[in-house]
Design an enzyme around this catalytic site. Structure first.
Site, PDB file in Angstrom:
ATOM      1  CE  LYS A  83      -4.571   0.119   2.145  1.00 36.26           C
ATOM      2  NZ  LYS A  83      -5.296   0.302   3.406  1.00 36.26           N
TER       3      LYS A  83
HETATM    4  O1  G3P Z   1      -9.044   1.223   4.425  1.00 35.41           O
HETATM    5  C1  G3P Z   1      -9.158   2.544   4.881  1.00 35.41           C
HETATM    6  C2  G3P Z   1      -9.945   2.590   6.137  1.00 35.41           C
HETATM    7  O2  G3P Z   1      -9.312   1.832   7.149  1.00 35.41           O
HETATM    8  C3  G3P Z   1     -10.195   4.003   6.610  1.00 35.41           C
HETATM    9  O3  G3P Z   1     -11.393   3.968   7.281  1.00 35.41           O
HETATM   10  O4  G3P Z   1     -13.247   4.802   8.686  1.00 35.41           O
HETATM   11  O5  G3P Z   1     -10.832   5.454   9.173  1.00 35.41           O
HETATM   12  O6  G3P Z   1     -12.023   6.385   7.173  1.00 35.41           O
HETATM   13  P1  G3P Z   1     -11.893   5.202   8.131  1.00 35.41           P
END
Ligand code: G3P
Length: 217
Positions: A83
């Site tokens: 990533k």
């Molecule tokens: O894969 C990306 C994810 O982990 C981010 O999620 O909810 O922190 O925006 P969030």
């Protein structure tokens, strides 16, 4: 649609993988922090459970640093997808890693034009952050739809990996648009199965069955 689990919690991954619901896993530095484990150990454990792509994120922000970290992470297992953030150094690293035949997930994508660059860099996956775009009072799914159109226009092979998924509805919308993958937190993945009428209907069936006094077998 493929389901990736968006967590570094090995126990959660094992449970969902046992249900046959897991096509891959995505992690990031925040999820590694939440796991309380060391990135190499946690990522290795995940790769022992899930045979699909497992995203492990570099933390360097310069090209040379990213390539050094990528080499360490790629040694963990063949199904590691590196990533990298959607920056110029990230795109340069993406091109270099892809030229070695290894998978790259370009993350922290917030626009269709960023996604166009990622496809040009040969990304295996592009991760538009739907929930975080919604948090800005914009339409996260609109970006996914735009990326789908652009990728189809030019037959780009990069897979759209809808990320920052916060709800069952996000999963539905991503599937309706034709995202290739949704990476979903464990709780949201489990919530996909829930419907009150299913629970109610099953309870009624079992009550009526009990009245027959019969047994199967
Ligand atoms: O894969 C990306 C994810 O982990 C981010 O999620 O909810 O922190 O925006 P969030």
């Amino acid at each position: 649609m493929k389901f990736f689990v968006d967590t570094a919690d090995v126990k959660e991954i094992q449970e969902l993988n046992d249900l046959g619901l897991v096509d891959g896993v995505t992690t990031n530095p925040s999820l590694i922090m939440k796991s309380g484990g060391k990135i190499l150990d946690v990522t290795r454990q995940i790769c022992e459970i899930v045979k699909g792509p497992v995203s492990a994120e570099v933390t360097a922000t310069d090209y040379e640093g990213m390539m050094k970290e990528a080499k360490v992470l790629m040694k963990i297992a063949d199904n590691i997808a590196i990533k990298v953030p959607l920056t110029l150094d990230g795109l340069k690293a993406c091109k270099a890693i892809r030229s070695d035949g290894r998978m790259v997930n370009v993350t922290l994508c917030f626009s269709a034009t960023q996604a166009l660059l990622a496809a040009k860099a040969g990304a295996s996956f592009i991760s538009p952050f739907v929930g975080r775009i919604d948090d800005m009072a914009e339409e996260g799914m609109e970006i996914v739809s735009e990326i789908r159109t652009i990728y189809d226009n030019y037959d780009f092979k990069t897979e759209i990996l809808a990320a920052s998924i916060r709800s069952v509805n996000h999963v539905k919308q991503a599937a309706l648009i034709g995202a290739d993958i949704a990476t979903v937190p464990p709780a949201t993945l489990k919530a996909l199965v829930k419907h009150p009428l299913t629970d109610k209907g099953l309870a009624t069936f079992l009550e009526d069955w009990k009245k027959t006094g019969q047994h199967i077998g």
